[in-house]
Design a protein around this motif. Structure first.
Motif, PDB file in Angstrom:
ATOM      1  N   GLU A   7       0.777  -1.228   0.116  1.00 39.00           N
ATOM      2  CA  GLU A   7       0.029   0.011   0.110  1.00 39.00           C
ATOM      3  C   GLU A   7       0.833   1.393  -0.123  1.00 39.00           C
ATOM      4  O   GLU A   7       0.591   2.218   0.473  1.00 39.00           O
ATOM      5  CB  GLU A   7      -0.860   0.167   1.167  1.00 39.00           C
ATOM      6  CG  GLU A   7      -1.967  -1.097   1.280  1.00 39.00           C
ATOM      7  CD  GLU A   7      -2.963  -1.219   2.360  1.00 39.00           C
ATOM      8  OE1 GLU A   7      -2.906  -0.433   3.181  1.00 39.00           O
ATOM      9  OE2 GLU A   7      -3.824  -1.758   2.079  1.00 39.00           O
ATOM     10  N   GLN A   8       2.068   1.010  -0.692  1.00 39.20           N
ATOM     11  CA  GLN A   8       2.883   2.394  -0.952  1.00 39.20           C
ATOM     12  C   GLN A   8       2.524   3.071  -2.331  1.00 39.20           C
ATOM     13  O   GLN A   8       2.883   2.285  -3.082  1.00 39.20           O
ATOM     14  CB  GLN A   8       4.367   2.062  -0.799  1.00 39.20           C
ATOM     15  CG  GLN A   8       4.668   1.855   0.593  1.00 39.20           C
ATOM     16  CD  GLN A   8       6.291   1.838   0.917  1.00 39.20           C
ATOM     17  OE1 GLN A   8       6.957   2.476   0.256  1.00 39.20           O
ATOM     18  NE2 GLN A   8       6.748   0.695   1.546  1.00 39.20           N
ATOM     19  N   PRO A   9       1.955   3.980  -2.371  1.00 39.11           N
ATOM     20  CA  PRO A   9       1.903   4.619  -3.802  1.00 39.11           C
ATOM     21  C   PRO A   9       3.049   4.795  -4.710  1.00 39.11           C
ATOM     22  O   PRO A   9       4.324   5.149  -4.199  1.00 39.11           O
ATOM     23  CB  PRO A   9       1.280   5.928  -3.674  1.00 39.11           C
ATOM     24  CG  PRO A   9       0.773   5.960  -2.168  1.00 39.11           C
ATOM     25  CD  PRO A   9       1.722   4.849  -1.411  1.00 39.11           C
ATOM     26  N   VAL A  10       3.224   4.086  -6.079  1.00 36.15           N
ATOM     27  CA  VAL A  10       4.262   4.073  -6.734  1.00 36.15           C
ATOM     28  C   VAL A  10       3.824   4.552  -8.032  1.00 36.15           C
ATOM     29  O   VAL A  10       2.916   4.122  -8.741  1.00 36.15           O
ATOM     30  CB  VAL A  10       4.876   2.981  -6.622  1.00 36.15           C
ATOM     31  CG1 VAL A  10       4.171   1.819  -7.041  1.00 36.15           C
ATOM     32  CG2 VAL A  10       6.390   2.934  -7.354  1.00 36.15           C
ATOM     33  N   THR A  11       4.619   5.309  -8.989  1.00 37.59           N
ATOM     34  CA  THR A  11       4.422   5.707 -10.290  1.00 37.59           C
ATOM     35  C   THR A  11       5.523   5.011 -11.013  1.00 37.59           C
ATOM     36  O   THR A  11       6.851   5.392 -10.786  1.00 37.59           O
ATOM     37  CB  THR A  11       4.397   7.039 -10.510  1.00 37.59           C
ATOM     38  OG1 THR A  11       3.300   7.473  -9.900  1.00 37.59           O
ATOM     39  CG2 THR A  11       4.142   7.425 -12.048  1.00 37.59           C
ATOM     40  N   THR A  12       5.494   4.513 -12.029  1.00 36.82           N
ATOM     41  CA  THR A  12       6.372   3.574 -12.884  1.00 36.82           C
ATOM     42  C   THR A  12       6.617   4.379 -14.379  1.00 36.82           C
ATOM     43  O   THR A  12       5.504   4.557 -14.990  1.00 36.82           O
ATOM     44  CB  THR A  12       6.226   2.183 -13.018  1.00 36.82           C
ATOM     45  OG1 THR A  12       5.939   1.559 -11.626  1.00 36.82           O
ATOM     46  CG2 THR A  12       7.249   1.331 -13.662  1.00 36.82           C
ATOM     47  N   ALA A  13       7.666   4.623 -14.673  1.00 40.50           N
ATOM     48  CA  ALA A  13       8.021   5.075 -16.165  1.00 40.50           C
ATOM     49  C   ALA A  13       9.359   4.614 -16.484  1.00 40.50           C
ATOM     50  O   ALA A  13      10.090   4.065 -15.996  1.00 40.50           O
ATOM     51  CB  ALA A  13       7.552   6.519 -15.939  1.00 40.50           C
ATOM     52  N   GLY A  14       9.622   5.302 -17.700  1.00 39.75           N
ATOM     53  CA  GLY A  14      10.797   5.184 -18.416  1.00 39.75           C
ATOM     54  C   GLY A  14      10.979   4.258 -19.385  1.00 39.75           C
ATOM     55  O   GLY A  14       9.824   4.256 -20.165  1.00 39.75           O
ATOM     56  N   ASN A  15      11.817   3.363 -19.544  1.00 39.55           N
ATOM     57  CA  ASN A  15      12.057   2.470 -20.452  1.00 39.55           C
ATOM     58  C   ASN A  15      10.861   1.208 -20.536  1.00 39.55           C
ATOM     59  O   ASN A  15      10.828   0.558 -21.591  1.00 39.55           O
ATOM     60  CB  ASN A  15      13.338   1.737 -20.472  1.00 39.55           C
ATOM     61  CG  ASN A  15      13.922   0.953 -21.653  1.00 39.55           C
ATOM     62  OD1 ASN A  15      13.937   1.499 -22.706  1.00 39.55           O
ATOM     63  ND2 ASN A  15      14.118  -0.305 -21.577  1.00 39.55           N
ATOM     64  N   ILE A  16      10.283   1.204 -19.441  1.00 40.53           N
ATOM     65  CA  ILE A  16       9.274   0.409 -19.312  1.00 40.53           C
ATOM     66  C   ILE A  16       7.906   0.686 -20.142  1.00 40.53           C
ATOM     67  O   ILE A  16       7.155  -0.162 -19.970  1.00 40.53           O
ATOM     68  CB  ILE A  16       9.074   0.306 -17.770  1.00 40.53           C
ATOM     69  CG1 ILE A  16       7.966  -1.291 -17.537  1.00 40.53           C
ATOM     70  CG2 ILE A  16       8.025   1.382 -17.445  1.00 40.53           C
ATOM     71  CD1 ILE A  16       8.028  -1.621 -15.962  1.00 40.53           C
ATOM     72  N   GLY A  17       7.955   1.759 -20.517  1.00 43.58           N
ATOM     73  CA  GLY A  17       6.974   1.919 -21.518  1.00 43.58           C
ATOM     74  C   GLY A  17       6.305   3.718 -21.624  1.00 43.58           C
ATOM     75  O   GLY A  17       5.654   4.105 -22.312  1.00 43.58           O
ATOM     76  N   THR A  18       6.252   4.161 -20.560  1.00 41.67           N
ATOM     77  CA  THR A  18       5.876   5.339 -20.132  1.00 41.67           C
ATOM     78  C   THR A  18       6.838   6.411 -19.931  1.00 41.67           C
ATOM     79  O   THR A  18       7.602   6.369 -19.286  1.00 41.67           O
ATOM     80  CB  THR A  18       4.620   5.290 -18.994  1.00 41.67           C
ATOM     81  OG1 THR A  18       3.867   4.364 -19.114  1.00 41.67           O
ATOM     82  CG2 THR A  18       4.202   6.608 -18.590  1.00 41.67           C
ATOM     83  N   PRO A  19       6.799   7.531 -21.057  1.00 43.34           N
ATOM     84  CA  PRO A  19       7.736   8.529 -20.757  1.00 43.34           C
ATOM     85  C   PRO A  19       7.602   9.294 -19.340  1.00 43.34           C
ATOM     86  O   PRO A  19       6.466   9.555 -19.086  1.00 43.34           O
ATOM     87  CB  PRO A  19       7.315   9.601 -21.995  1.00 43.34           C
ATOM     88  CG  PRO A  19       6.774   8.803 -22.927  1.00 43.34           C
ATOM     89  CD  PRO A  19       5.974   7.663 -22.122  1.00 43.34           C
ATOM     90  N   VAL A  20       8.668   9.487 -18.722  1.00 40.13           N
ATOM     91  CA  VAL A  20       8.813  10.176 -17.437  1.00 40.13           C
ATOM     92  C   VAL A  20       7.972  11.524 -17.662  1.00 40.13           C
ATOM     93  O   VAL A  20       7.302  12.047 -16.637  1.00 40.13           O
ATOM     94  CB  VAL A  20      10.081  10.424 -16.671  1.00 40.13           C
ATOM     95  CG1 VAL A  20       9.859  10.763 -15.525  1.00 40.13           C
ATOM     96  CG2 VAL A  20      10.722   9.148 -16.891  1.00 40.13           C
ATOM     97  N   SER A  21       8.100  12.229 -18.674  1.00 35.67           N
ATOM     98  CA  SER A  21       7.459  13.607 -18.822  1.00 35.67           C
ATOM     99  C   SER A  21       6.114  13.606 -18.832  1.00 35.67           C
ATOM    100  O   SER A  21       5.259  14.511 -18.612  1.00 35.67           O
ATOM    101  CB  SER A  21       8.026  14.209 -20.269  1.00 35.67           C
ATOM    102  OG  SER A  21       9.447  14.252 -19.869  1.00 35.67           O
ATOM    103  N   GLU A  22       5.290  12.458 -19.097  1.00 32.59           N
ATOM    104  CA  GLU A  22       3.966  12.151 -18.995  1.00 32.59           C
ATOM    105  C   GLU A  22       3.477  12.220 -17.506  1.00 32.59           C
ATOM    106  O   GLU A  22       2.347  12.519 -17.375  1.00 32.59           O
ATOM    107  CB  GLU A  22       3.434  10.950 -19.589  1.00 32.59           C
ATOM    108  CG  GLU A  22       3.502  10.949 -21.111  1.00 32.59           C
ATOM    109  CD  GLU A  22       2.876   9.820 -22.157  1.00 32.59           C
ATOM    110  OE1 GLU A  22       2.357   9.006 -21.188  1.00 32.59           O
ATOM    111  OE2 GLU A  22       2.982   9.666 -23.267  1.00 32.59           O
ATOM    112  N   VAL A  23       4.310  11.782 -16.609  1.00 31.19           N
ATOM    113  CA  VAL A  23       3.849  11.599 -15.403  1.00 31.19           C
ATOM    114  C   VAL A  23       4.142  12.562 -14.161  1.00 31.19           C
ATOM    115  O   VAL A  23       3.659  12.634 -12.949  1.00 31.19           O
ATOM    116  CB  VAL A  23       4.009  10.092 -14.858  1.00 31.19           C
ATOM    117  CG1 VAL A  23       3.595   8.985 -15.681  1.00 31.19           C
ATOM    118  CG2 VAL A  23       5.501   9.744 -14.783  1.00 31.19           C
ATOM    119  N   VAL A  24       5.230  13.167 -14.243  1.00 33.91           N
ATOM    120  CA  VAL A  24       6.023  13.729 -13.228  1.00 33.91           C
ATOM    121  C   VAL A  24       5.301  15.012 -12.876  1.00 33.91           C
ATOM    122  O   VAL A  24       5.460  15.427 -11.930  1.00 33.91           O
ATOM    123  CB  VAL A  24       7.421  14.321 -13.779  1.00 33.91           C
ATOM    124  CG1 VAL A  24       7.567  15.648 -14.872  1.00 33.91           C
ATOM    125  CG2 VAL A  24       8.244  14.640 -12.674  1.00 33.91           C
ATOM    126  N   ALA A  25       4.527  15.390 -13.693  1.00 32.92           N
ATOM    127  CA  ALA A  25       3.588  16.958 -13.209  1.00 32.92           C
ATOM    128  C   ALA A  25       2.859  16.616 -12.072  1.00 32.92           C
ATOM    129  O   ALA A  25       2.537  17.549 -11.232  1.00 32.92           O
ATOM    130  CB  ALA A  25       3.010  17.605 -14.402  1.00 32.92           C
TER     131      ALA A  25
END
Length: 448
Positions: free
Chosen positions: A136-154
């Protein structure tokens, strides 16, 4: 990572696709004056039209782009090589060359966990993600796994955890990344067409820890030849893992998974198959423990996690036969690992794009293979390999035709394994498409 000031700065973005779009949008939000250069025409979709209306300049002939000292940064797609003329121009101008990850991370203040390595990055990243979520720790995954970091960081704050999978290409364009927890799964001699030498490739991987501090952690494979070099050069606290050695922070001892001396679970309860996946499990569990994840959450994930799609992915068991999709195995080493993961009679489906590889070194890995199904451009090479190993072999056009053949040949207790040992581009656009077509054909043949 240090903040960078993009406001009112001229930025050249080189390369479009998803990451180019994402970083262009972020740079606009940060007040930059953006020009986008591409090797070819732009698809004039809603994103293109919207960004054009916001005064973004688009150049479809990158080689003709006028890059001079009025630009502050070149932000390039990770896959674009440094020998391209526009990149060479930036180097001549001593202009910083970034990837979109660097732009995004410059705005992030929360906890950063980063994973790199030649193999196992996606599986390890996915395991860490699921362990954090199970706790139950919130986590956001991005990068080479498929989601550009720029899409989520804001949408992230200093209280959030950002989990990144990073390739060597991405790491080269992140000047001073400082993960709170960094993981290097392993290092082989990959992507030498891009990096030119193994030393260059290793240096790109070392970028993940180059700027870490003594308050941060680096997790390394104790069995890796580059581990002593990384451990000696980093300023971070080093934790090592091994499935062969004992007395380490993460190890296999008496058939138990141990992290910091705590027995998490019996190895036989881990759903993932293969010795390479034990290494991924050790790396992920070590990172999760550092992040405060409970032993219960780690155990729950390892008992149920069946693998990432197309990466030695367990599909289903039908009539006592286990089916696996390892379409991501686009080189010999990956398929050797997959074949070595089973001691049951195996029906192996292999073949794909011919890059001139000599397959003879795979003969010992066919020990448990009872039948080979050869497909694709390297079909004859697979046939020759099977004959060399003394195995029965049949030929079909592609993985869709291989699926019903495998179903007919399989008996209870067998494994059916798609692990091509070659890239997919002879017959498919991506390894994902190849794997999806195979799974679809299997389900049709099995009527499930």
């Amino acid at each position: 990572m240090q903040a960078m000031d993009f406001k009112n700065k001229k930025i050249m973005v080189y390369g479009w696709a998803r990451s180019g779009k994402a970083v262009t949008k972020l740079l606009l939000a940060l007040g930059a004056d953006v020009t986008v250069a591409n090797d070819g025409d732009f698809q004039q979709d809603d994103d293109f039209l919207n960004l054009q209306s916001q005064q973004v300049t688009f150049l479809s002939q990158a080689q003709d782009a006028h890059l001079d000292n009025s630009f502050k940064y070149l932000v390039k797609n990770p896959g674009i090589n440094y020998d391209q003329p526009l990149v060479q121009k930036a180097l001549d101008l001593k202009m910083p060359i970034l990837t979109e990850v660097a732009v995004a991370l410059s705005t992030f203040k929360g906890r950063l966990i980063a994973v790199t390595g030649s193999n196992g990055k996606t599986t390890t990243t996915s395991l860490i993600r699921d362990m954090l979520k199970s706790d139950e720790q919130p986590v956001t995954t991005a990068g080479n796994i498929g989601t550009p970091v720029s899409e989520v960081v804001a949408d992230l704050t200093e209280k959030d955890t950002l989990l990144l999978e990073l390739s060597s290409f991405q790491l080269m364009g992140i000047p001073d990344i400082q993960p709170d927890i960094a993981v290097v799964t392993n290092i082989f001699s990959n992507h030498l067409d891009y990096h030119k030498t193994r030393d260059n490739y290793v240096a790109a991987k070392f970028q993940i820890t180059r700027h870490q501090t003594s308050n941060q952690y680096l997790i390394l494979n104790a069995d890796g030849p580059d581990t002593p070099h990384f451990a000696a050069k980093t300023h971070a606290k080093v934790l090592t893992f091994s499935r062969q050695q004992t007395g380490l922070p993460a190890e296999i001892k008496d058939d138990q998974l141990l992290i910091d001396g705590d027995a998490i679970m019996p190895v036989t309860d881990i759903k993932l198959v293969g010795p390479h996946n034990l290494e991924n499990v050790l790396a992920a569990a070590t990172a999760a423990k550092l992040a405060g994840v409970s032993d219960r959450a780690i155990k729950d994930v390892l008992k149920t996690f069946g693998g990432v799609a197309h990466r030695l992915q367990y599909l289903f068991t039908v009539n006592g036969v286990k089916y696996y999709n390892d379409s991501k195995a686009t080189d010999i080493e990956a398929t050797q690992t997959a074949l070595n993961s089973f001691d049951q009679p195996t029906i192996w489906i292999g073949g794909g794009l011919d890059r001139g590889d000599d397959l003879s070194r795979m003969v010992p890995n066919l020990k448990h293979v009872k039948t080979v199904i050869a497909v694709g451009q390297t079909q004859q090479k697979i046939v020759d390999l099977a004959h060399q190993a003394g195995k029965t072999v049949i030929t079909v056009k592609d993985v869709m035709a291989a699926a019903p053949e495998a179903v007919q040949l399989a008996h209870p207790g067998d494994v059916v394994l798609l692990s091509p040992a070659h890239a997919s581009w002879d017959q498919f656009k991506t390894f994902e498409e190849r794997g999806e077509k195979f799974v679809g054909a299997l389900k049709k043949a099995l009527k499930i």
